[in-house]
Design a protein around this motif. Sequence first.
Motif, PDB file in Angstrom:
ATOM      1  N   VAL A  43      -5.975   4.599  -4.290  1.00  0.00           N
ATOM      2  CA  VAL A  43      -5.544   3.767  -3.168  1.00  0.00           C
ATOM      3  C   VAL A  43      -4.037   3.562  -3.210  1.00  0.00           C
ATOM      4  O   VAL A  43      -3.338   3.730  -2.198  1.00  0.00           O
ATOM      5  CB  VAL A  43      -6.287   2.421  -3.185  1.00  0.00           C
ATOM      6  CG1 VAL A  43      -5.761   1.516  -2.085  1.00  0.00           C
ATOM      7  CG2 VAL A  43      -7.784   2.639  -3.008  1.00  0.00           C
ATOM      8  N   THR A  44      -3.503   3.195  -4.382  1.00  0.00           N
ATOM      9  CA  THR A  44      -2.055   2.960  -4.486  1.00  0.00           C
ATOM     10  C   THR A  44      -1.273   4.252  -4.289  1.00  0.00           C
ATOM     11  O   THR A  44      -0.198   4.244  -3.669  1.00  0.00           O
ATOM     12  CB  THR A  44      -1.716   2.346  -5.840  1.00  0.00           C
ATOM     13  OG1 THR A  44      -2.234   3.180  -6.902  1.00  0.00           O
ATOM     14  CG2 THR A  44      -2.326   0.970  -5.983  1.00  0.00           C
ATOM     15  N   SER A  45      -1.803   5.369  -4.803  1.00  0.00           N
ATOM     16  CA  SER A  45      -1.134   6.653  -4.597  1.00  0.00           C
ATOM     17  C   SER A  45      -1.122   7.034  -3.122  1.00  0.00           C
ATOM     18  O   SER A  45      -0.105   7.490  -2.592  1.00  0.00           O
ATOM     19  CB  SER A  45      -1.828   7.738  -5.418  1.00  0.00           C
ATOM     20  OG  SER A  45      -1.280   9.007  -5.158  1.00  0.00           O
ATOM     21  N   ALA A  46      -2.260   6.832  -2.470  1.00  0.00           N
ATOM     22  CA  ALA A  46      -2.323   7.129  -1.038  1.00  0.00           C
ATOM     23  C   ALA A  46      -1.406   6.211  -0.250  1.00  0.00           C
ATOM     24  O   ALA A  46      -0.801   6.628   0.746  1.00  0.00           O
ATOM     25  CB  ALA A  46      -3.768   6.995  -0.542  1.00  0.00           C
ATOM     26  N   LEU A  47      -1.284   4.976  -0.700  1.00  0.00           N
ATOM     27  CA  LEU A  47      -0.387   4.043  -0.023  1.00  0.00           C
ATOM     28  C   LEU A  47       1.064   4.494  -0.151  1.00  0.00           C
ATOM     29  O   LEU A  47       1.837   4.431   0.809  1.00  0.00           O
ATOM     30  CB  LEU A  47      -0.557   2.642  -0.624  1.00  0.00           C
ATOM     31  CG  LEU A  47       0.292   1.520  -0.022  1.00  0.00           C
ATOM     32  CD1 LEU A  47      -0.062   1.313   1.438  1.00  0.00           C
ATOM     33  CD2 LEU A  47       0.101   0.231  -0.810  1.00  0.00           C
ATOM     34  N   GLY A  48       1.444   4.973  -1.343  1.00  0.00           N
ATOM     35  CA  GLY A  48       2.816   5.422  -1.543  1.00  0.00           C
ATOM     36  C   GLY A  48       3.141   6.710  -0.829  1.00  0.00           C
ATOM     37  O   GLY A  48       4.268   6.920  -0.394  1.00  0.00           O
ATOM     38  N   ASP A  49       2.140   7.604  -0.704  1.00  0.00           N
ATOM     39  CA  ASP A  49       2.379   8.907  -0.073  1.00  0.00           C
ATOM     40  C   ASP A  49       1.935   8.968   1.373  1.00  0.00           C
ATOM     41  O   ASP A  49       1.956  10.047   1.970  1.00  0.00           O
ATOM     42  CB  ASP A  49       1.648  10.004  -0.865  1.00  0.00           C
ATOM     43  CG  ASP A  49       2.136  10.097  -2.299  1.00  0.00           C
ATOM     44  OD1 ASP A  49       1.346  10.514  -3.169  1.00  0.00           O
ATOM     45  OD2 ASP A  49       3.315   9.751  -2.538  1.00  0.00           O
ATOM     46  N   ALA A  50       1.502   7.839   1.933  1.00  0.00           N
ATOM     47  CA  ALA A  50       1.039   7.779   3.332  1.00  0.00           C
ATOM     48  C   ALA A  50      -0.099   8.762   3.590  1.00  0.00           C
ATOM     49  O   ALA A  50      -0.151   9.421   4.634  1.00  0.00           O
ATOM     50  CB  ALA A  50       2.201   8.045   4.290  1.00  0.00           C
ATOM     51  N   GLN A  51      -1.023   8.880   2.626  1.00  0.00           N
ATOM     52  CA  GLN A  51      -2.194   9.742   2.775  1.00  0.00           C
ATOM     53  C   GLN A  51      -3.381   8.855   3.164  1.00  0.00           C
ATOM     54  O   GLN A  51      -4.136   8.392   2.316  1.00  0.00           O
ATOM     55  CB  GLN A  51      -2.467  10.496   1.476  1.00  0.00           C
ATOM     56  CG  GLN A  51      -1.362  11.487   1.131  1.00  0.00           C
ATOM     57  CD  GLN A  51      -1.610  12.172  -0.202  1.00  0.00           C
ATOM     58  OE1 GLN A  51      -2.097  11.543  -1.153  1.00  0.00           O
ATOM     59  NE2 GLN A  51      -1.287  13.442  -0.286  1.00  0.00           N
ATOM     60  N   ALA A  52      -3.507   8.632   4.440  1.00  0.00           N
ATOM     61  CA  ALA A  52      -4.524   7.699   4.922  1.00  0.00           C
ATOM     62  C   ALA A  52      -5.932   8.172   4.612  1.00  0.00           C
ATOM     63  O   ALA A  52      -6.830   7.370   4.372  1.00  0.00           O
ATOM     64  CB  ALA A  52      -4.356   7.495   6.428  1.00  0.00           C
ATOM     65  N   GLY A  53      -6.143   9.461   4.629  1.00  0.00           N
ATOM     66  CA  GLY A  53      -7.494   9.980   4.379  1.00  0.00           C
ATOM     67  C   GLY A  53      -7.992   9.657   2.997  1.00  0.00           C
ATOM     68  O   GLY A  53      -9.102   9.139   2.817  1.00  0.00           O
ATOM     69  N   LYS A  54      -7.171   9.938   1.984  1.00  0.00           N
ATOM     70  CA  LYS A  54      -7.578   9.653   0.606  1.00  0.00           C
ATOM     71  C   LYS A  54      -7.785   8.157   0.390  1.00  0.00           C
ATOM     72  O   LYS A  54      -8.728   7.730  -0.279  1.00  0.00           O
ATOM     73  CB  LYS A  54      -6.536  10.184  -0.372  1.00  0.00           C
ATOM     74  CG  LYS A  54      -6.512  11.702  -0.474  1.00  0.00           C
ATOM     75  CD  LYS A  54      -5.552  12.159  -1.557  1.00  0.00           C
ATOM     76  CE  LYS A  54      -5.585  13.683  -1.701  1.00  0.00           C
ATOM     77  NZ  LYS A  54      -4.673  14.161  -2.758  1.00  0.00           N
ATOM     78  N   GLY A  55      -6.871   7.363   0.948  1.00  0.00           N
ATOM     79  CA  GLY A  55      -7.015   5.921   0.792  1.00  0.00           C
ATOM     80  C   GLY A  55      -8.286   5.402   1.420  1.00  0.00           C
ATOM     81  O   GLY A  55      -8.975   4.547   0.860  1.00  0.00           O
ATOM     82  N   LEU A  56      -8.636   5.932   2.607  1.00  0.00           N
ATOM     83  CA  LEU A  56      -9.845   5.485   3.290  1.00  0.00           C
ATOM     84  C   LEU A  56     -11.094   5.860   2.509  1.00  0.00           C
ATOM     85  O   LEU A  56     -12.006   5.040   2.322  1.00  0.00           O
ATOM     86  CB  LEU A  56      -9.903   6.091   4.690  1.00  0.00           C
ATOM     87  CG  LEU A  56     -11.138   5.752   5.530  1.00  0.00           C
ATOM     88  CD1 LEU A  56     -11.243   4.251   5.762  1.00  0.00           C
ATOM     89  CD2 LEU A  56     -11.091   6.489   6.861  1.00  0.00           C
ATOM     90  N   LEU A  57     -11.146   7.089   2.022  1.00  0.00           N
ATOM     91  CA  LEU A  57     -12.326   7.529   1.270  1.00  0.00           C
ATOM     92  C   LEU A  57     -12.463   6.756  -0.039  1.00  0.00           C
ATOM     93  O   LEU A  57     -13.572   6.375  -0.439  1.00  0.00           O
ATOM     94  CB  LEU A  57     -12.240   9.030   1.001  1.00  0.00           C
ATOM     95  CG  LEU A  57     -12.347   9.929   2.234  1.00  0.00           C
ATOM     96  CD1 LEU A  57     -12.104  11.376   1.858  1.00  0.00           C
ATOM     97  CD2 LEU A  57     -13.712   9.783   2.888  1.00  0.00           C
ATOM     98  N   ALA A  58     -11.362   6.521  -0.732  1.00  0.00           N
ATOM     99  CA  ALA A  58     -11.428   5.744  -1.972  1.00  0.00           C
ATOM    100  C   ALA A  58     -11.832   4.301  -1.688  1.00  0.00           C
ATOM    101  O   ALA A  58     -12.573   3.689  -2.466  1.00  0.00           O
ATOM    102  CB  ALA A  58     -10.081   5.783  -2.688  1.00  0.00           C
ATOM    103  N   GLY A  59     -11.364   3.748  -0.579  1.00  0.00           N
ATOM    104  CA  GLY A  59     -11.775   2.389  -0.211  1.00  0.00           C
ATOM    105  C   GLY A  59     -13.260   2.290   0.057  1.00  0.00           C
ATOM    106  O   GLY A  59     -13.915   1.316  -0.322  1.00  0.00           O
ATOM    107  N   ILE A  60     -13.809   3.310   0.738  1.00  0.00           N
ATOM    108  CA  ILE A  60     -15.257   3.329   0.968  1.00  0.00           C
ATOM    109  C   ILE A  60     -15.995   3.385  -0.359  1.00  0.00           C
ATOM    110  O   ILE A  60     -17.013   2.706  -0.563  1.00  0.00           O
ATOM    111  CB  ILE A  60     -15.629   4.524   1.860  1.00  0.00           C
ATOM    112  CG1 ILE A  60     -15.049   4.333   3.261  1.00  0.00           C
ATOM    113  CG2 ILE A  60     -17.147   4.698   1.936  1.00  0.00           C
ATOM    114  CD1 ILE A  60     -15.242   5.542   4.164  1.00  0.00           C
ATOM    115  N   ALA A  61     -15.484   4.180  -1.301  1.00  0.00           N
ATOM    116  CA  ALA A  61     -16.129   4.276  -2.616  1.00  0.00           C
ATOM    117  C   ALA A  61     -16.116   2.934  -3.333  1.00  0.00           C
ATOM    118  O   ALA A  61     -17.115   2.521  -3.944  1.00  0.00           O
ATOM    119  CB  ALA A  61     -15.427   5.340  -3.460  1.00  0.00           C
ATOM    120  N   ILE A  62     -14.995   2.215  -3.264  1.00  0.00           N
ATOM    121  CA  ILE A  62     -14.909   0.896  -3.907  1.00  0.00           C
ATOM    122  C   ILE A  62     -15.914  -0.061  -3.274  1.00  0.00           C
ATOM    123  O   ILE A  62     -16.604  -0.822  -3.973  1.00  0.00           O
ATOM    124  CB  ILE A  62     -13.479   0.344  -3.779  1.00  0.00           C
ATOM    125  CG1 ILE A  62     -12.511   1.200  -4.597  1.00  0.00           C
ATOM    126  CG2 ILE A  62     -13.404  -1.106  -4.251  1.00  0.00           C
ATOM    127  CD1 ILE A  62     -11.062   0.885  -4.356  1.00  0.00           C
TER     128      ILE A  62
END
Length: 597
Positions: free
Chosen positions: A557-576
């Motif tokens: 999530v933090t990596s996706a936030l820093g790199d503006a990778q919304a897809g990875k952040g969204l999928l990791a959030g769903i997993a959490i």
Amino acid sequence: MSGAETRDIDERDVSVDTFVERNVGYFAPIFERIQRGKLPLWHLNIWAVLVPWGWAAARGAWLLFWVSLAIDLVALVCLMQVVKFTPLLAQAQADASANTTLIARYSGWITTYGWIGSLLFVGGRLWMGSTANRWYFNQYSRWRIDQSVPHGVDVKRAVLGVLVIALIAPLTIYRATQLRLDERACFNQIRAAEGVDVLLPRYGAESVPALLTAMDAKVDQANAGLAKLEALDALTDDQKSERSALRKTVRDLGRSRGLVTNYQNISARDRFDCFTIDDFPTLARLDPPEDVTYRRVPDPDAAGATKVLREVKDPVEGRKVTIFTYSAESIDISINYLRAQYATAFDAMTNVLRQSLIRVEVAFMQTPWPVVAFLFIALSWAFAGNGTTVFVASSLAFLALFELWQIAMQTMALVVVSTAVCVLIGLPIGIWMAKNKLFRWITEPVLDVMQTIPSLSYLVPAVAFFGISQPPAVLATVIFAMPPMIKLTALGILQVPETTKEAALAFGASNRQLLRKVELPMAIPSIMAGLNQTIMLALSMATISAFIGAEGLGAIVTSALGDAQAGKGLLAGIAIALVAMMIDRILKGIRNAFSRI
């Protein structure tokens, strides 16, 4: 045995015969002596010493089954470390240039693990043998109240226990004997397989040996042509170009042949290790979605308007991605399109949200693989019903499908360690808070403040004192997640009816017996609710703790936030979210089960 004791056994409750079914002559006097408090601690149940998990499964004592299986597994894993490091020590000692520190480290590990494994195995078996009959008597006591409690000897239960052991023990013990896999070994296997799949149709081959033969023929042909050209005294420009092309062909064929040879040399053991004891195996690798860039430019046909340009880049040859990466990139592309197409609307919405957030902040700123999945499903099936079991299985399948399994387990490890510390510290504090009015008067406002302070604030002192790593993340998680455990433990004890406590004291119970046998058992539903809330808060804090070095889903999530990778952040959030809901549903079922006892 005295005549009075013999007479009492003859006149015992016949329910013992119904409950035990087999070996009544052994268990009947044992139960009598346990009930009278005359069974010595050193009395051993031989079957529980030899095969504790088998005896417990056949008798339906599942808690003893899991405890005995865990002790034996930990002992065997420790002993397997001796098996793993002994040849490494011999190899290091035989090498004159070996590091003496490494030799000392191996020796220390072998000695430590050897002693721990031996003591756990022997001591655990003796402890299980001495406590098995008492556990079985407690099961008999529950059975007399609730006839659904397992009784007798059931072959189906024994077979189920064997299946559980067969699923958990071999892989766990085998993994303990293996060194850590190379980080890229399994990935290189996948890449080699993908390369061979591309080369087979290119050369019209149906198998790897046939592919190597076809490639050797191509190499011989190219070398022959190259030899003819190099034999000439003078070359024309066309011949020089042909020579360069043949050299390039030979180089490319050499690299391709090396790839095929590496694939052919992958052993069955390496494939097995990557499939079972590494991260969850890759289920599919796909051609990535189009690499698209959307941008807005002024529209010459409409004054003051803009239009969206779609720029598509050529795909990288041979690039394959996982399902997680494919989905993440697809989401990125879709979001980029929407942001470019509806920029004005998004800007307006962003401004509204920003202003709303400022006002809300002003208002509220000062107001504060194969072994783990089975355990989750078994717990949900045992305590939470079929619907929750299906949900837990689906959530685990999501983690596996998107290759988030190992990362989710890192998050679970941080949560388990933090929760254990919260229970070990919070439970005694909660008991003290319930027993001491002055301590409760002091502690309650402190806990209220701890629950009001924003979670990110706990990271500041942790980093200031301990730096950036995993330990301060655990510390911050413990401090943030402990208040519910303390408050609900105290609440549960305080809610025990006074009449019940007076009755226990009237029958001669001491204060320690009152706490251990009356107050804590009746406070279990409240304590379980506190444990539930503690785990949920620990999970949320473990995610945020990625800012200070904690690993797991929060790191994505933090990596996706820093790199503006919304897809990875969204999928990791769903997993959490799925992990949190799984834990919540299972604990709710366990709490309901305790409430019915």
